[in-house]
Design a protein around this motif. Sequence first.
Motif, PDB file in Angstrom:
ATOM      1  N   LEU A 111       2.466  -5.506   0.018  1.00  0.00           N
ATOM      2  CA  LEU A 111       3.209  -4.356  -0.503  1.00  0.00           C
ATOM      3  C   LEU A 111       4.431  -4.048   0.370  1.00  0.00           C
ATOM      4  O   LEU A 111       5.550  -3.928  -0.136  1.00  0.00           O
ATOM      5  N   ASP A 136       7.383  -1.442  -3.059  1.00  0.00           N
ATOM      6  CA  ASP A 136       7.364  -1.077  -4.478  1.00  0.00           C
ATOM      7  C   ASP A 136       5.944  -1.212  -5.031  1.00  0.00           C
ATOM      8  O   ASP A 136       5.551  -2.262  -5.511  1.00  0.00           O
ATOM      9  N   ALA A 137       5.185  -0.121  -4.983  1.00  0.00           N
ATOM     10  CA  ALA A 137       3.784  -0.143  -5.417  1.00  0.00           C
ATOM     11  C   ALA A 137       3.647  -0.502  -6.890  1.00  0.00           C
ATOM     12  O   ALA A 137       2.626  -1.056  -7.304  1.00  0.00           O
ATOM     13  N   THR A 138       4.660  -0.222  -7.689  1.00  0.00           N
ATOM     14  CA  THR A 138       4.577  -0.550  -9.115  1.00  0.00           C
ATOM     15  C   THR A 138       4.587  -2.061  -9.340  1.00  0.00           C
ATOM     16  O   THR A 138       4.170  -2.527 -10.393  1.00  0.00           O
ATOM     17  N   ALA A 139       5.055  -2.813  -8.353  1.00  0.00           N
ATOM     18  CA  ALA A 139       5.111  -4.274  -8.478  1.00  0.00           C
ATOM     19  C   ALA A 139       3.868  -4.951  -7.901  1.00  0.00           C
ATOM     20  O   ALA A 139       3.762  -6.175  -7.936  1.00  0.00           O
ATOM     21  N   GLU A 157      -2.357  -7.989  -9.013  1.00  0.00           N
ATOM     22  CA  GLU A 157      -3.817  -8.072  -8.917  1.00  0.00           C
ATOM     23  C   GLU A 157      -4.122  -9.077  -7.809  1.00  0.00           C
ATOM     24  O   GLU A 157      -3.325  -9.979  -7.535  1.00  0.00           O
ATOM     25  N   THR A 170       6.886 -13.531  -6.495  1.00  0.00           N
ATOM     26  CA  THR A 170       6.716 -12.598  -5.383  1.00  0.00           C
ATOM     27  C   THR A 170       7.137 -13.220  -4.063  1.00  0.00           C
ATOM     28  O   THR A 170       7.544 -12.531  -3.144  1.00  0.00           O
TER      29      THR A 170
END
Length: 87
Positions: free
Chosen positions: A16, A23-26, A29, A39
Amino acid sequence: MKNEQQLRTEIRQFVLNELLMGDATAMLEDEESFLETGTIDSTGVLEVVMFLEQSFGMKVHDRELVPENLDSVSRLVQFVIRKKHAA
């Protein structure tokens, strides 16, 4: 030695903060591929290796720089566990 959940939490925090720039929305899993989701790139792989070596006191050898070891949160967790048990 840290348990699996502690390792997972620490590795997820690194992903993260360092790979997703906070960017926690990215956040992926745990099973999702870093490569397939874009990523990580070659520089990111080096960051992951430095993180593993510094955080867990282990040496990552060139032959271990493969997706089976480094391509998701879950794979990183299992890789650290295998390395620690082998030490």
